[in-house]
Design a protein around this motif. Structure first.
Motif, PDB file in Angstrom:
ATOM      1  N   LEU A  12     179.124 -16.761  30.543  1.00  0.00           N
ATOM      2  CA  LEU A  12     178.075 -16.293  31.422  1.00  0.00           C
ATOM      3  C   LEU A  12     178.248 -14.478  31.397  1.00  0.00           C
ATOM      4  O   LEU A  12     177.197 -13.977  31.925  1.00  0.00           O
ATOM      5  CB  LEU A  12     178.381 -16.604  33.029  1.00  0.00           C
ATOM      6  N   PHE A  17     172.962 -15.951  27.554  1.00  0.00           N
ATOM      7  CA  PHE A  17     172.824 -17.437  28.158  1.00  0.00           C
ATOM      8  C   PHE A  17     173.015 -17.510  29.545  1.00  0.00           C
ATOM      9  O   PHE A  17     172.447 -18.097  30.335  1.00  0.00           O
ATOM     10  CB  PHE A  17     174.598 -17.870  27.496  1.00  0.00           C
ATOM     11  N   TRP A  21     170.952 -19.958  31.624  1.00  0.00           N
ATOM     12  CA  TRP A  21     171.099 -20.726  32.601  1.00  0.00           C
ATOM     13  C   TRP A  21     170.850 -21.030  33.691  1.00  0.00           C
ATOM     14  O   TRP A  21     170.459 -21.669  34.131  1.00  0.00           O
ATOM     15  CB  TRP A  21     173.022 -20.725  32.314  1.00  0.00           C
ATOM     16  N   GLN A  24     167.040 -22.253  33.430  1.00  0.00           N
ATOM     17  CA  GLN A  24     167.390 -23.793  33.177  1.00  0.00           C
ATOM     18  C   GLN A  24     168.167 -24.681  35.307  1.00  0.00           C
ATOM     19  O   GLN A  24     167.122 -25.304  35.102  1.00  0.00           O
ATOM     20  CB  GLN A  24     168.209 -24.332  31.878  1.00  0.00           C
ATOM     21  N   SER A  25     169.005 -23.728  35.388  1.00  0.00           N
ATOM     22  CA  SER A  25     168.747 -24.133  36.584  1.00  0.00           C
ATOM     23  C   SER A  25     167.503 -24.394  37.644  1.00  0.00           C
ATOM     24  O   SER A  25     167.917 -24.984  38.690  1.00  0.00           O
ATOM     25  CB  SER A  25     170.585 -23.292  37.765  1.00  0.00           C
TER      26      SER A  25
END
Length: 97
Positions: A12, A17, A21, A24-25
């Motif tokens: 993270l 990334f 993340w 996508q969340s």
């Protein structure tokens, strides 16, 4: 002897990334809310019956059926046709002792 340090949140901390993340969340939450909210809005606002709600839910899969499903088999068909066309030429010398 020095103890090894473990960085908390290793992936993270990587900017690319973390952006992936978060995106996508957000997409997953939005898709889940649409799955639940769309039929509820149709029922409350449009006074839709069970058949209309079922049709509306089935229509959410329509883009996948029209675009996503035919997208993969077409390249496979071309590859399989080439393989099947070349198979007799490749297999014949090996079949004769």
């Amino acid at each position: 002897m020095r103890p090894s340090t473990v960085r908390v949140g290793g992936l993270l901390r990587t900017r690319n990334f973390a952006l992936l993340w978060i995106g996508q969340s957000t997409s997953a939450v939005g898709s889940a809310m649409t799955t639940v909210a769309l039929p509820l809005v149709a029922i409350s606002t449009l006074h839709a019956g069970p058949a209309m709600v079922a049709l509306l839910t089935a229509a959410t899969w329509l883009p996948w059926l029209l675009i996503g499903l035919p997208d993969r088999p077409l390249p496979l068909l071309a590859t399989e046709a080439r393989t099947l066309r070349d198979f007799p030429a490749q297999g014949t010398p090996n079949a004769v002792p």
